[in-house]
Design a protein around this motif. Structure first.
Motif, PDB file in Angstrom:
ATOM      1  N   GLN A  27       0.802  -1.230   0.000  1.00 57.29           N
ATOM      2  CA  GLN A  27       0.000   0.000   0.000  1.00 57.29           C
ATOM      3  C   GLN A  27       0.833   1.277   0.000  1.00 57.29           C
ATOM      4  O   GLN A  27       0.337   2.335  -0.385  1.00 57.29           O
ATOM      5  N   SER A  46      -7.055   0.247   6.253  1.00 55.68           N
ATOM      6  CA  SER A  46      -7.665   1.584   6.270  1.00 55.68           C
ATOM      7  C   SER A  46      -6.583   2.658   6.410  1.00 55.68           C
ATOM      8  O   SER A  46      -5.486   2.398   6.912  1.00 55.68           O
ATOM      9  N   GLN A  47      -6.931   3.848   5.980  1.00 54.79           N
ATOM     10  CA  GLN A  47      -6.034   5.009   6.067  1.00 54.79           C
ATOM     11  C   GLN A  47      -5.565   5.223   7.516  1.00 54.79           C
ATOM     12  O   GLN A  47      -4.384   5.481   7.772  1.00 54.79           O
ATOM     13  N   GLU A  97      -1.710   4.936   8.986  1.00 53.96           N
ATOM     14  CA  GLU A  97      -1.000   5.985   9.734  1.00 53.96           C
ATOM     15  C   GLU A  97      -0.361   5.410  11.004  1.00 53.96           C
ATOM     16  O   GLU A  97       0.768   5.741  11.349  1.00 53.96           O
TER      17      GLU A  97
END
Length: 289
Positions: A235, A261-262, A266
């Protein structure tokens, strides 16, 4: 085998050549076990195999390529010029040596394994030697012995050194990239020069598998920690090279058809750097010296 569709996906190098998005790393696979490992990987669907002169298993890898039952043109084979080779003549000899040892007419990708010899990793100035080794790779590329050429463990200034005199730009830079070790500036520098980053040791040589926070995140995706780490590297746009001789692990490592997921990306990106690689801390690529 829907869950392993990543094995049929590719990135495109600057010269238009397709490189499979995930590869099998072969560090620490002994020469006499490499043939079987390659055949097993190919059966599962792998088409990208990564070795090096330093791994001392090129011969076994070559046997696997010839014995696996897949047409040579459908496989992508990478090897690396020994880190100690810093002259044109030695590099020419070593490139031919790899072709001979592997019993192949051409190699798909060849890299300079490190900008410094391992005994002086991140030490002295080998700028001239790297340019000379690169010139040998360029000549082998022009002669059709290599389909693509690149570098490994090169930092920004090492890359700029090659770019200052090259006639063909590096297409790949193979780096240590994993959760807890994401050299974002270096990855961005490579991207700026259209250099694809390959991520070796995506599971930090196994040390990261002990991480409880990663375990919690992986559970969310019904994935293993190894799958989470490999998916993370994909990703961020890198090409992971998980290393294993175990067919069950090869299959597991390719089942990464899910999206992190974003928010979780992070968390993974900002995880504390891994300080201890266990018994592998002795190797320069993990200790940084």
């Amino acid at each position: 085998m829907e869950q392993t569709k990543i094995l049929s996906e590719t990135y495109t190098l600057t010269n238009g050549i397709q490189i499979p998005k995930i590869g099998l790393g072969t560090w620490f696979i002994p020469d006499d076990e490499a043939e079987e490992a390659i055949c097993n990987a190919v059966k599962i669907g792998y088409r990208h195999i990564d070795t090096a002169q330093a791994y001392e298993n090129e011969s076994g890898v070559g046997k696997g390529v010839r014995a696996c039952g897949i047409d040579r043109k459908d496989l992508f084979i990478t090897t690396k010029l020994a880190a100690e080779i810093k002259s044109y003549e030695e590099a020419v000899e070593a490139i031919d040596g790899s072709l001979e040892k592997m019993g192949l007419d051409y190699i798909d990708l060849m890299l300079i394994h490190s900008p410094q010899p391992w005994a002086d990793f991140r030490g002295g100035d080998y700028a001239d030697g790297n340019r000379e080794a690169w010139r040998a790779l360029e000549d082998a590329y022009k002669a059709g012995k290599l389909r693509a050429i690149g570098i490994s463990n090169f930092q920004e200034h090492d890359i700029e050194n090659i770019l200052s005199t090259c006639t063909i730009k590096p297409m790949v830079n193979q780096l240590l990239v994993h959760v807890g070790n994401t050299p974002s500036n270096l990855i961005e520098h490579c991207r700026k020069h259209d250099i694809l980053v390959e991520a070796y040791s995506p599971v930090a040589h196994g040390e990261i598998l002990k991480n409880e926070e990663l375990s919690r995140i992986a559970d969310k995706y019904q994935a293993t920690i190894a799958q989470l780490c490999i998916r993370y590297d994909l990703q961020i746009g890198t090409l992971p090279l998980p290393k294993t001789a175990n067919p069950a692990h090869m299959l597991e490592n390719a089942k990464v058809d899910f999206e992190i997921s974003q928010q979780d990306m992070e968390i993974l990106r900002s995880m504390e750097p891994l300080k201890d690689y266990g018994e592998f801390s002795a190797f320069p690529v993990f200790s940084g010296k």
